[in-house]
Design an enzyme around this catalytic site. Structure first.
Site, PDB file in Angstrom:
ATOM      1  N   SER A   8       0.841  -1.198   0.000  1.00  0.00           N
ATOM      2  CA  SER A   8       0.000   0.000   0.000  1.00  0.00           C
ATOM      3  C   SER A   8       0.881   1.254   0.000  1.00  0.00           C
ATOM      4  O   SER A   8       1.489   1.600   1.015  1.00  0.00           O
ATOM      5  CB  SER A   8      -0.894  -0.007   1.241  1.00  0.00           C
ATOM      6  OG  SER A   8      -1.624   1.187   1.296  1.00  0.00           O
ATOM      7  N   HIS A  33      -0.483  -1.059  -4.569  1.00  0.00           N
ATOM      8  CA  HIS A  33      -1.832  -0.686  -4.108  1.00  0.00           C
ATOM      9  C   HIS A  33      -1.887   0.830  -3.934  1.00  0.00           C
ATOM     10  O   HIS A  33      -1.105   1.414  -3.190  1.00  0.00           O
ATOM     11  CB  HIS A  33      -2.141  -1.388  -2.781  1.00  0.00           C
ATOM     12  CG  HIS A  33      -3.550  -1.188  -2.307  1.00  0.00           C
ATOM     13  ND1 HIS A  33      -4.609  -1.893  -2.828  1.00  0.00           N
ATOM     14  CD2 HIS A  33      -4.065  -0.346  -1.380  1.00  0.00           C
ATOM     15  CE1 HIS A  33      -5.732  -1.495  -2.213  1.00  0.00           C
ATOM     16  NE2 HIS A  33      -5.422  -0.564  -1.330  1.00  0.00           N
ATOM     17  N   ASP A  35      -4.236   3.842  -2.837  1.00  0.00           N
ATOM     18  CA  ASP A  35      -5.470   4.265  -2.158  1.00  0.00           C
ATOM     19  C   ASP A  35      -5.854   5.662  -2.609  1.00  0.00           C
ATOM     20  O   ASP A  35      -5.193   6.639  -2.250  1.00  0.00           O
ATOM     21  CB  ASP A  35      -5.249   4.259  -0.641  1.00  0.00           C
ATOM     22  CG  ASP A  35      -5.162   2.845  -0.112  1.00  0.00           C
ATOM     23  OD1 ASP A  35      -4.194   2.534   0.600  1.00  0.00           O
ATOM     24  OD2 ASP A  35      -6.055   2.054  -0.423  1.00  0.00           O
ATOM     25  N   MET A  37      -8.285   8.582  -2.247  1.00  0.00           N
ATOM     26  CA  MET A  37      -9.268   9.042  -1.269  1.00  0.00           C
ATOM     27  C   MET A  37      -9.648  10.498  -1.581  1.00  0.00           C
ATOM     28  O   MET A  37      -8.770  11.326  -1.790  1.00  0.00           O
ATOM     29  CB  MET A  37      -8.686   8.965   0.135  1.00  0.00           C
ATOM     30  CG  MET A  37      -8.248   7.569   0.538  1.00  0.00           C
ATOM     31  SD  MET A  37      -7.635   7.554   2.241  1.00  0.00           S
ATOM     32  CE  MET A  37      -7.162   5.826   2.385  1.00  0.00           C
ATOM     33  N   HIS A  66      -7.418   1.361  -5.564  1.00  0.00           N
ATOM     34  CA  HIS A  66      -8.541   1.248  -4.619  1.00  0.00           C
ATOM     35  C   HIS A  66      -9.276   2.580  -4.599  1.00  0.00           C
ATOM     36  O   HIS A  66      -8.811   3.550  -3.995  1.00  0.00           O
ATOM     37  CB  HIS A  66      -7.968   0.889  -3.237  1.00  0.00           C
ATOM     38  CG  HIS A  66      -9.008   0.728  -2.177  1.00  0.00           C
ATOM     39  ND1 HIS A  66      -8.667   0.547  -0.864  1.00  0.00           N
ATOM     40  CD2 HIS A  66     -10.363   0.712  -2.228  1.00  0.00           C
ATOM     41  CE1 HIS A  66      -9.783   0.428  -0.135  1.00  0.00           C
ATOM     42  NE2 HIS A  66     -10.818   0.516  -0.954  1.00  0.00           N
ATOM     43  N   MET A  68     -11.596   4.993  -3.313  1.00  0.00           N
ATOM     44  CA  MET A  68     -12.429   5.402  -2.179  1.00  0.00           C
ATOM     45  C   MET A  68     -12.918   6.815  -2.486  1.00  0.00           C
ATOM     46  O   MET A  68     -12.506   7.806  -1.871  1.00  0.00           O
ATOM     47  CB  MET A  68     -11.620   5.347  -0.874  1.00  0.00           C
ATOM     48  CG  MET A  68     -11.379   3.932  -0.388  1.00  0.00           C
ATOM     49  SD  MET A  68     -10.133   3.823   0.917  1.00  0.00           S
ATOM     50  CE  MET A  68      -8.658   3.723  -0.092  1.00  0.00           C
ATOM     51  N   MET A 137     -12.651  -5.247   2.911  1.00  0.00           N
ATOM     52  CA  MET A 137     -12.004  -4.351   3.874  1.00  0.00           C
ATOM     53  C   MET A 137     -12.011  -5.013   5.242  1.00  0.00           C
ATOM     54  O   MET A 137     -13.068  -5.413   5.743  1.00  0.00           O
ATOM     55  CB  MET A 137     -12.747  -3.008   3.939  1.00  0.00           C
ATOM     56  CG  MET A 137     -12.644  -2.147   2.678  1.00  0.00           C
ATOM     57  SD  MET A 137     -10.973  -1.846   2.126  1.00  0.00           S
ATOM     58  CE  MET A 137     -10.310  -0.925   3.521  1.00  0.00           C
ATOM     59  N   ASP A 171      -7.789  -6.137   2.763  1.00  0.00           N
ATOM     60  CA  ASP A 171      -7.181  -4.808   2.850  1.00  0.00           C
ATOM     61  C   ASP A 171      -7.393  -4.198   4.234  1.00  0.00           C
ATOM     62  O   ASP A 171      -8.498  -3.830   4.601  1.00  0.00           O
ATOM     63  CB  ASP A 171      -7.811  -3.892   1.783  1.00  0.00           C
ATOM     64  CG  ASP A 171      -7.120  -2.538   1.716  1.00  0.00           C
ATOM     65  OD1 ASP A 171      -7.518  -1.723   0.863  1.00  0.00           O
ATOM     66  OD2 ASP A 171      -6.197  -2.296   2.517  1.00  0.00           O
TER      67      ASP A 171
HETATM   68  C1  DX5 Z   1      -7.222   1.952   4.225  1.00  0.00           C
HETATM   69  C2  DX5 Z   1      -6.529   1.530   2.938  1.00  0.00           C
HETATM   70  C3  DX5 Z   1      -5.458   0.485   3.173  1.00  0.00           C
HETATM   71  C4  DX5 Z   1      -4.367   0.947   4.137  1.00  0.00           C
HETATM   72  C5  DX5 Z   1      -3.625  -0.267   4.667  1.00  0.00           C
HETATM   73  O1  DX5 Z   1      -8.385   2.674   3.908  1.00  0.00           O
HETATM   74  O2  DX5 Z   1      -7.451   1.003   2.028  1.00  0.00           O
HETATM   75  O3  DX5 Z   1      -4.893   0.103   1.926  1.00  0.00           O
HETATM   76  O4  DX5 Z   1      -3.467   1.802   3.506  1.00  0.00           O
HETATM   77  O5  DX5 Z   1      -2.807   0.161   5.713  1.00  0.00           O
HETATM   78  P1  DX5 Z   1      -2.550  -0.828   6.966  1.00  0.00           P
HETATM   79  O6  DX5 Z   1      -1.987  -2.090   6.387  1.00  0.00           O
HETATM   80  O7  DX5 Z   1      -1.584  -0.078   7.831  1.00  0.00           O
HETATM   81  O8  DX5 Z   1      -3.888  -1.059   7.604  1.00  0.00           O
HETATM   82 ZN    ZN Z   2      -6.683   0.178   0.182  1.00  0.00          ZN
END
Ligand code: DX5
Ligand code: ZN
Length: 214
Positions: A8, A33, A35, A37, A66, A68, A137, A171
């Protein structure tokens, strides 16, 4: 198929991402990965389209995107999605998850339906044929460094029993301990963040080898 390891990038050194990505690829990581957001769907803003383009141009690494973001239908064009990528869209973010999946697949990528911990697995029942798998999740989305929600392990197990051949990616708080339970339950892709690959307990190569051996 061995477990896909997807570090990630929001947990990597943001000021040294190009080197981080190259080291992670060299260490055996499968996809990066990312994220995304938007501060609306989740109370945080992270990693944008420009970064993804730079990663594609600069490293060629396949992306595990991912989303979000609120209302992703109609926004796929913002991102450099292509062959070899995986894109997860949250069921909770759109009235048209199947349409978004069609859009992802039309770009040559695999589409996963992302489910928050509180969203029942049953929502997948009538659209599972539109997707290549699930992103389950194991924490509530928005932040790294959170603690696993234990009952999500059972959700992975139930998903695998119902859908033996799909990608099931876990995840959130994927540690060397929780990863074992997740893979045993049926996960075949792991998003690795602060509690494994970026835990500083081992170097990237050792961490990824340990996870792949699960
Ligand atoms: C959270 C993300 C994850 C996060 C994982 O919303 O989707 O990908 O970065 O981080 P850890 O492994 O520290 O939970
Ligand atoms: Zn994620």
């Amino acid at each position: 198929m061995s477990v896909l390891i997807c570090p990630s990038l929001m947990c990597a050194d943001q000021l040294d991402l190009k080197n981080e990505i190259n080291s992670l690829i060299k260490a055996g990581a499968d996809l990066m990965h990312i994220d995304v957001m938007d501060g609306v769907f989740v109370p945080n803003i992270q990693l944008g389209a420009g970064l993804m383009q730079a990663i594609k141009n600069g490293t060629g690494a396949p992306l595990d995107i991912h989303l979000m973001i609120e209302a992703p239908h109609g926004k796929l064009g913002y991102f450099p999605i292509g062959e070899g990528d995986i894109v997860s869209v949250h069921y909770e973010s759109t009235p048209h998850p199947a349409r978004v999946a069609d859009g992802i697949r039309a770009k040559g990528a695999k589409a996963l339906l992302a489910l928050n911990p509180g969203t029942p697995l049953s929502v997948f029942e009538d659209i599972s044929d539109c997707f290549d798998g699930l992103l389950i999740m194991t924490v509530n989305p928005g932040y790294s460094g959170q603690k696993l929600i234990p009952k999500t392990i059972d959700k992975i197990r139930r998903a695998r029993l119902l859908y033996p051949d799909i990608i099931i990616e876990a995840d959130g708080n994927v540690s060397f301990t929780t990863a074992k339970e997740m893979v045993k339950a049926g996960a075949n892709a792991l998003v690795c963040g602060t509690s494994s690959v970026f835990s500083k307990e081992f170097d990237y190569k050792t961490s990824i080898e340990r996870l792949k051996k699960l």
